[in-house]
Write a protein that holds these residues in place. Structure first.
Motif, short mmCIF file in Angstrom:
data_model
loop_
_atom_site.label_atom_id
_atom_site.label_comp_id
_atom_site.label_asym_id
_atom_site.label_seq_id
_atom_site.Cartn_x
_atom_site.Cartn_y
_atom_site.Cartn_z
N ASP A 160 0.69 -1.23 -0.15
CA ASP A 160 0.28 0.10 -0.03
C ASP A 160 0.76 1.33 0.09
O ASP A 160 0.57 2.23 -0.83
N ASN A 161 1.90 1.30 0.92
CA ASN A 161 2.73 2.56 0.86
C ASN A 161 4.05 2.28 0.71
O ASN A 161 4.90 3.05 1.22
N ALA A 162 4.34 1.20 -0.21
CA ALA A 162 5.78 0.68 -0.52
C ALA A 162 6.55 1.90 -1.39
O ALA A 162 7.66 1.53 -1.31
N ASP A 163 6.02 2.63 -1.97
CA ASP A 163 6.73 3.68 -2.76
C ASP A 163 7.63 3.19 -4.05
O ASP A 163 8.87 3.31 -3.94
N LEU A 164 7.23 2.07 -4.50
CA LEU A 164 7.80 1.42 -5.50
C LEU A 164 7.42 1.87 -6.84
O LEU A 164 6.62 2.57 -7.29
N PRO A 165 8.56 1.84 -8.08
CA PRO A 165 8.00 1.94 -9.21
C PRO A 165 6.70 1.17 -9.70
O PRO A 165 6.78 0.29 -9.14
N PRO A 166 5.86 1.59 -10.38
CA PRO A 166 4.73 0.92 -10.85
C PRO A 166 5.16 -0.53 -11.43
O PRO A 166 4.55 -1.61 -10.84
N LEU A 167 6.01 -0.51 -12.11
CA LEU A 167 6.44 -2.02 -13.07
C LEU A 167 6.92 -2.99 -11.57
O LEU A 167 6.53 -4.08 -11.72
N VAL A 168 7.78 -2.29 -10.78
CA VAL A 168 8.38 -3.37 -9.64
C VAL A 168 6.81 -3.73 -8.88
O VAL A 168 6.90 -4.82 -8.61
N THR A 169 6.07 -2.76 -8.58
CA THR A 169 4.85 -3.25 -7.79
C THR A 169 4.17 -4.31 -8.48
O THR A 169 3.68 -5.40 -7.75
N THR A 170 3.95 -4.21 -9.75
CA THR A 170 3.21 -5.07 -10.45
C THR A 170 3.91 -6.56 -10.35
O THR A 170 3.42 -7.40 -10.34
N VAL A 171 5.24 -6.49 -10.51
CA VAL A 171 6.01 -7.60 -10.60
C VAL A 171 5.98 -8.50 -9.22
O VAL A 171 5.66 -9.45 -9.23
N ILE A 172 6.26 -7.64 -8.31
CA ILE A 172 6.13 -8.27 -6.84
C ILE A 172 4.79 -8.80 -6.15
O ILE A 172 4.72 -9.51 -5.44
N ARG A 173 3.60 -8.08 -6.86
CA ARG A 173 2.45 -8.21 -5.95
C ARG A 173 1.86 -9.69 -5.92
O ARG A 173 1.74 -9.98 -4.91
N PRO A 174 2.12 -10.49 -7.05
CA PRO A 174 1.69 -12.00 -6.74
C PRO A 174 2.33 -12.75 -5.54
O PRO A 174 1.69 -13.61 -4.89
N TRP A 175 3.61 -12.35 -5.50
CA TRP A 175 4.43 -13.15 -4.34
C TRP A 175 3.77 -12.32 -2.97
O TRP A 175 3.47 -13.41 -2.16
N VAL A 176 3.82 -11.07 -2.95
CA VAL A 176 3.25 -10.71 -1.44
C VAL A 176 1.62 -11.18 -1.19
O VAL A 176 1.41 -11.81 -0.43
N ILE A 177 0.96 -11.32 -2.22
CA ILE A 177 -0.36 -11.65 -2.23
C ILE A 177 -0.34 -13.29 -1.78
O ILE A 177 -1.22 -13.72 -0.89
N ALA A 178 0.44 -13.97 -2.40
CA ALA A 178 0.25 -15.52 -2.10
C ALA A 178 0.87 -15.66 -0.58
O ALA A 178 0.17 -16.65 0.15
N ILE A 179 1.85 -14.86 -0.11
CA ILE A 179 2.05 -15.07 1.35
C ILE A 179 1.19 -14.27 2.26
O ILE A 179 0.61 -14.92 3.10
N GLU A 180 0.43 -13.20 1.98
CA GLU A 180 -0.61 -12.76 2.79
C GLU A 180 -1.81 -13.86 2.96
O GLU A 180 -2.54 -13.79 3.79
N THR A 181 -2.18 -14.43 1.78
CA THR A 181 -3.34 -15.03 1.65
C THR A 181 -3.33 -16.54 1.45
O THR A 181 -4.37 -17.08 1.53
N GLY A 182 -1.94 -17.11 1.61
CA GLY A 182 -1.91 -18.58 1.32
C GLY A 182 -2.48 -19.11 2.59
O GLY A 182 -2.47 -18.76 3.68
N THR A 183 -3.16 -20.48 2.29
CA THR A 183 -3.75 -21.28 3.34
C THR A 183 -3.28 -22.62 3.21
O THR A 183 -2.84 -23.15 2.19
N LEU A 184 -3.72 -23.54 4.11
CA LEU A 184 -3.21 -24.89 4.16
C LEU A 184 -3.69 -25.45 2.94
O LEU A 184 -4.64 -25.33 2.25
N GLY A 185 -2.74 -26.36 2.26
CA GLY A 185 -2.91 -26.87 0.92
C GLY A 185 -2.29 -26.34 -0.09
O GLY A 185 -2.50 -26.54 -1.36
N MET A 186 -1.86 -25.08 0.02
CA MET A 186 -1.52 -24.06 -1.01
C MET A 186 0.03 -24.01 -0.98
O MET A 186 0.70 -23.08 -1.82
N ARG A 187 0.69 -25.12 -0.82
CA ARG A 187 2.14 -25.04 -0.89
C ARG A 187 2.78 -24.86 -2.32
O ARG A 187 3.57 -23.91 -2.45
#
Length: 119
Positions: free
Chosen positions: A9-36
C-alpha cells in the motif's frame, strides 16, 4: 478482480516493480493450508522476474534469496496437518518487506530499459 496488499500500500515502488512483486506478496498474505505449490510458484517465478527487471546488486540479491527461502518455508508449513503458519508467514512477510526496501532504490535492468519499461 484487483487484490490489494497491505505491505504494498505505501511501499513507494515504481509501478512496474509493484506489478511484478504483487503476486508473491499476495500469495504470502493469503496462502492457506494446502497451497504449498501455489505459494512456492508465486515466490520462485516472481524472484526470477525481479532479477530480470532490476539491476541486481548484492544487497538486492541477498534480500530476494532470503525472502525466497522464507517463502518456501512458509509454503512447506502449508502442507502439514495442523500446521502453525503464523510464524512462517510473519517471517516471509518480514523478508519481503526487506526486499521492498531494497527495491525502492533499484535501477531498471538493461533488458527492462530495452523494452521501454524504465521508471
Amino acid at each position: 478482480m484487483h487484490v490489494t496488499s497491505r505491505i504494498l500500500d505505501n511501499a513507494d515502488l515504481p509501478p512496474l516493480v509493484t506489478t511484478v512483486i504483487r503476486p508473491w506478496v499476495i500469495a504470502i498474505e493469503t496462502g492457506t493450508l494446502g497451497m504449498r505449490e501455489v505459494v512456492t510458484l508465486a515466490a520462485t517465478s516472481t524472484a526470477k522476474s525481479l532479477k530480470r527487471r532490476v539491476v541486481v546488486l548484492p544487497p538486492v540479491d541477498m534480500a530476494i534469496d532470503a525472502a525466497l527461502e522464507a517463502s518456501v518455508s512458509f509454503a512447506e508449513a502449508l502442507d502439514k496437518r495442523e500446521a502453525r503458519t503464523a510464524e512462517p508467514r510473519a517471517a516471509a512477510l518480514a523478508a519481503l518487506t526487506a526486499v521492498i526496501e531494497q527495491l525502492r532504490t533499484a535501477e531498471p535492468s538493461a533488458d527492462t530499459r530495452a523494452l521501454g519499461l524504465e521508471w
